[in-house]
Scaffold this motif. Structure first.
Motif, mmCIF file in Angstrom:
data_model
loop_
_atom_site.group_PDB
_atom_site.id
_atom_site.type_symbol
_atom_site.label_atom_id
_atom_site.label_comp_id
_atom_site.label_asym_id
_atom_site.label_seq_id
_atom_site.Cartn_x
_atom_site.Cartn_y
_atom_site.Cartn_z
ATOM 1 N N ALA A 1 16.813 15.147 5.739
ATOM 2 C CA ALA A 1 16.004 14.159 5.025
ATOM 3 C C ALA A 1 16.610 12.755 5.152
ATOM 4 C CB ALA A 1 15.867 14.554 3.556
ATOM 5 N N ILE A 2 17.921 12.654 4.989
ATOM 6 C CA ILE A 2 18.581 11.348 5.069
ATOM 7 C C ILE A 2 18.342 10.711 6.446
ATOM 8 C CG2 ILE A 2 20.834 10.176 5.172
ATOM 9 C CD1 ILE A 2 21.766 11.902 2.885
ATOM 10 N N THR A 3 18.473 11.516 7.498
ATOM 11 C CA THR A 3 18.280 11.006 8.861
ATOM 12 C C THR A 3 16.856 10.496 9.066
ATOM 13 O OG1 THR A 3 19.812 12.734 9.558
ATOM 14 C CG2 THR A 3 18.631 11.564 11.305
ATOM 15 N N LEU A 4 15.880 11.323 8.657
ATOM 16 C CA LEU A 4 14.483 10.941 8.863
ATOM 17 C C LEU A 4 14.093 9.741 7.986
ATOM 18 C CD1 LEU A 4 11.874 11.408 10.324
ATOM 19 C CD2 LEU A 4 11.345 13.305 8.794
ATOM 20 N N LEU A 5 14.550 9.760 6.740
ATOM 21 C CA LEU A 5 14.228 8.642 5.846
ATOM 22 C C LEU A 5 14.851 7.342 6.366
ATOM 23 C CD1 LEU A 5 14.564 10.326 2.315
ATOM 24 C CD2 LEU A 5 12.473 9.800 3.581
ATOM 25 N N ALA A 6 16.054 7.442 6.887
ATOM 26 C CA ALA A 6 16.720 6.250 7.440
ATOM 27 C C ALA A 6 15.928 5.715 8.636
ATOM 28 C CB ALA A 6 18.150 6.582 7.851
ATOM 29 N N ASP B 1 7.389 17.267 13.559
ATOM 30 C CA ASP B 1 8.241 16.511 14.490
ATOM 31 C C ASP B 1 7.680 15.145 14.871
ATOM 32 O OD1 ASP B 1 10.093 18.495 14.530
ATOM 33 O OD2 ASP B 1 9.291 19.477 16.327
ATOM 34 N N HIS B 2 6.356 14.994 14.751
ATOM 35 C CA HIS B 2 5.723 13.758 15.214
ATOM 36 C C HIS B 2 5.603 12.695 14.129
ATOM 37 C CE1 HIS B 2 4.720 15.807 18.920
ATOM 38 N NE2 HIS B 2 4.280 16.820 18.198
ATOM 39 N N ILE C 1 3.649 7.459 12.361
ATOM 40 C CA ILE C 1 3.698 6.290 11.474
ATOM 41 C C ILE C 1 3.750 5.008 12.307
ATOM 42 C CG2 ILE C 1 5.056 5.069 9.716
ATOM 43 C CD1 ILE C 1 6.092 7.860 8.788
ATOM 44 N N ALA C 2 4.655 4.996 13.287
ATOM 45 C CA ALA C 2 4.819 3.804 14.125
ATOM 46 C C ALA C 2 3.531 3.480 14.873
ATOM 47 C CB ALA C 2 5.974 4.017 15.099
ATOM 48 N N THR C 3 2.871 4.518 15.393
ATOM 49 C CA THR C 3 1.628 4.320 16.153
ATOM 50 C C THR C 3 0.532 3.753 15.261
ATOM 51 O OG1 THR C 3 2.237 6.218 17.527
ATOM 52 C CG2 THR C 3 -0.049 5.472 17.662
ATOM 53 N N ILE C 4 0.380 4.320 14.071
ATOM 54 C CA ILE C 4 -0.681 3.854 13.164
ATOM 55 C C ILE C 4 -0.419 2.398 12.746
ATOM 56 C CG2 ILE C 4 -1.646 4.168 10.839
ATOM 57 C CD1 ILE C 4 -1.397 7.243 11.369
ATOM 58 N N LEU C 5 0.837 2.061 12.478
ATOM 59 C CA LEU C 5 1.164 0.676 12.115
ATOM 60 C C LEU C 5 0.787 -0.265 13.259
ATOM 61 C CD1 LEU C 5 4.632 1.192 10.389
ATOM 62 C CD2 LEU C 5 2.539 0.345 9.292
ATOM 63 N N LYS C 6 1.134 0.137 14.465
ATOM 64 C CA LYS C 6 0.875 -0.707 15.638
ATOM 65 C C LYS C 6 -0.627 -0.863 15.869
ATOM 66 C CE LYS C 6 2.643 -1.398 20.302
ATOM 67 N NZ LYS C 6 1.949 -0.736 21.416
ATOM 68 N N MET D 1 0.834 -1.203 0.000
ATOM 69 C CA MET D 1 0.000 0.000 0.000
ATOM 70 C C MET D 1 0.868 1.251 0.000
ATOM 71 S SD MET D 1 -3.020 1.461 0.326
ATOM 72 C CE MET D 1 -4.264 0.376 1.041
ATOM 73 N N ALA D 2 0.713 2.087 -1.037
ATOM 74 C CA ALA D 2 1.465 3.342 -1.088
ATOM 75 C C ALA D 2 0.600 4.500 -0.622
ATOM 76 C CB ALA D 2 1.952 3.597 -2.505
ATOM 77 N N VAL D 3 1.188 5.384 0.189
ATOM 78 C CA VAL D 3 0.496 6.569 0.684
ATOM 79 C C VAL D 3 1.384 7.785 0.407
ATOM 80 C CG1 VAL D 3 -0.462 7.714 2.738
ATOM 81 C CG2 VAL D 3 -0.693 5.226 2.481
ATOM 82 N N ASN D 4 0.781 8.856 -0.105
ATOM 83 C CA ASN D 4 1.539 10.086 -0.403
ATOM 84 C C ASN D 4 1.819 10.879 0.868
ATOM 85 O OD1 ASN D 4 1.591 10.338 -3.522
ATOM 86 N ND2 ASN D 4 -0.518 9.779 -3.040
ATOM 87 N N LEU D 5 3.012 11.434 0.906
ATOM 88 C CA LEU D 5 3.425 12.236 2.061
ATOM 89 C C LEU D 5 3.834 13.611 1.539
ATOM 90 C CD1 LEU D 5 3.748 11.094 4.971
ATOM 91 C CD2 LEU D 5 6.198 11.061 4.551
ATOM 92 N N SER D 6 3.282 14.679 2.115
ATOM 93 C CA SER D 6 3.642 16.011 1.625
ATOM 94 C C SER D 6 4.812 16.582 2.422
ATOM 95 C CB SER D 6 2.432 16.945 1.686
ATOM 96 O OG SER D 6 2.283 17.434 2.992
ATOM 97 N N VAL D 7 5.424 17.617 1.871
ATOM 98 C CA VAL D 7 6.581 18.256 2.507
ATOM 99 C C VAL D 7 6.246 18.706 3.931
ATOM 100 C CG1 VAL D 7 8.215 20.188 2.353
ATOM 101 C CG2 VAL D 7 7.445 19.054 0.278
ATOM 102 N N ARG D 8 5.053 19.260 4.084
ATOM 103 C CA ARG D 8 4.636 19.777 5.390
ATOM 104 C C ARG D 8 4.571 18.662 6.442
ATOM 105 N NH1 ARG D 8 3.858 20.981 9.460
ATOM 106 N NH2 ARG D 8 2.771 22.686 10.485
ATOM 107 N N GLN D 9 4.117 17.482 6.050
ATOM 108 C CA GLN D 9 4.077 16.353 6.983
ATOM 109 C C GLN D 9 5.484 15.940 7.375
ATOM 110 O OE1 GLN D 9 1.333 14.190 4.165
ATOM 111 N NE2 GLN D 9 0.890 13.078 6.044
ATOM 112 N N PHE D 10 6.372 16.037 6.396
ATOM 113 C CA PHE D 10 7.753 15.607 6.584
ATOM 114 C C PHE D 10 8.483 16.491 7.589
ATOM 115 C CE2 PHE D 10 12.056 14.497 5.048
ATOM 116 C CZ PHE D 10 11.910 13.129 5.028
ATOM 117 N N THR D 11 8.064 17.769 7.672
ATOM 118 C CA THR D 11 8.730 18.671 8.612
ATOM 119 C C THR D 11 8.049 18.659 9.989
ATOM 120 O OG1 THR D 11 7.391 20.509 7.776
ATOM 121 C CG2 THR D 11 9.580 20.242 6.818
#
Ligand code: C2E
Ligand code: MG
Ligand code: MG
Ligand code: MG
Length: 292
Positions: A163-168, A127-128, A133-138, A115-125
């Motif tokens: 970006a590299i840190t968060l993506l990792a 802090d939560h 993501i982890a909470t919703i998966l759980k 399942m692919a979900v789009n993520l916008s720049v604003r969501q990416f910045t």
């Protein structure tokens, strides 16, 4: 007379600005209440494996239907949702809805599908993001390996180190990452290799004339080759014709998405597509029969 015409122009212009501003205000006002008024739905567009013809995944696409304004396209309301920050709660809702839907399909006995979900720049910045993501998966019980987040080049290029840190960290949970609309931004091969990306989505603008336009052909071939070199899955967006699909298959593109196979559909329509298209078909039915 010139003065008169100038005045009319000015009035016409300000009238346009006024109606634009009013429309924008109406959109924003209604958007603020859309979530609690249950005006959003999610449709699902299949992705197809080009070699086998099987459905290889699905993308969740947000839809907004307002009683006053009617259906409003994401191209119109997503930018407003981003500017105002409303995309953060809306995006969370989309992620949860998509995960719940994926689990519902599995309970129906359908094969697990990415399942692919789009993520916008604003969501990416926000802090939560990682915790959300982890909470919703759980909470939904969704297997992280079945989730792919689609981000854009702009998001990655804005602050590459962050970006590299968060993506990792997102990859660390087990979630897959895709670059959406690839080729329209300014990322280079050199930069791309530093990001933990699983999938490249070739932007629709290159696919439109891929079967006829020499430079679109060359660009698409180059992106496919680049993806292969970096061990990424390459998927073409906006495939509308058999010629485009044939070209992509012949040039070893992994997957396609587009109206030629299916637009975004309701969950039950996707389930029936998945029932008929999930099995990897035999290479040649006639060859198989001939050997009997
Ligand atoms: P995208 O993620 O690149 O999604 C592909 C868009 O192209 C979708 O438009 C899809 O319906 C459309 N499309 C698919 N196949 C074809 C085709 O063969 N031909 C043509 N002409 N179009 C095709 P849609 O659903 O209107 O979404 C537009 C954009 O809005 C998306 O582009 C995405 O950037 C954004 N978006 C949609 N849902 C969400 C969401 O839940 N969250 C965020 N942040 N953005 C979203
Ligand atoms: Mg997308
Ligand atoms: Mg796209
Ligand atoms: Mg796009």
């Amino acid at each position: 007379a010139a003065k008169e015409a100038g005045k009319n122009n000015y009035q016409f212009f300000s009238e346009q600005v006024r109606s634009y501003a009013l429309e924008r205000m109406a959109l924003e006002r209604n958007l603020r209440q859309a979530l609690e008024r249950h005006e959003f739905t999610v449709l699902y567009q299949p992705k197809r494996d080009l070699a086998s013809g099987a459905i290889s995944g699905v993308e969740a696409l947000l839809r907004w239907q307002n009683p006053e304004l009617g259906p409003i396209s994401p191209a119109q309301f997503i930018p407003i949702a981003e500017e105002t920050g409303m995309i953060v709660p809306i995006g969370k809702w989309v992620l949860r809805t998509a995960c719940l839907q994926n689990m519902a399909w599995q309970r129906e006995g359908l094969p697990p599908v990415c399942m692919a979900v789009n993520l916008s720049v604003r969501q990416f910045t926000d802090d939560h993001l990682l915790l959300d993501i982890a909470t919703i998966l759980k909470e939904t019980g969704m297997d992280p390996r079945l989730l792919e987040l689609e981000i854009t080049e702009g998001l990655v290029m804005r602050d590459p180190a962050k970006a590299i840190t968060l993506l990792a960290a997102i990859k660390e949970i087990g979630v897959r990452l895709a670059i959406d609309d690839f080729g329209t931004g300014y990322s280079s091969l050199a930069q791309l290799k530093n990001f933990p990306i699983d999938t490249l989505k070739v932007d629709r603008s290159f696919i439109r004339e891929v079967a006829t336009n020499a430079s679109d052909k060359a660009i698409t071939e180059a992106i496919i080759a680049m993806g292969k070199t970096l061990c990424m899955t390459v998927i073409a967006e906006g495939v509308e014709t058999e010629e485009q699909e044939d070209f992509l298959r012949q040039n070893s593109c992994d997957q396609m998405q587009g109206y030629y196979f299916s637009k975004a559909v309701l969950p039950e329509e996707f389930a029936s597509l998945l029932r008929t298209h999930h099995a990897i078909p035999l290479p040649e039915e006639s060859a198989f029969l001939a050997s009997q």
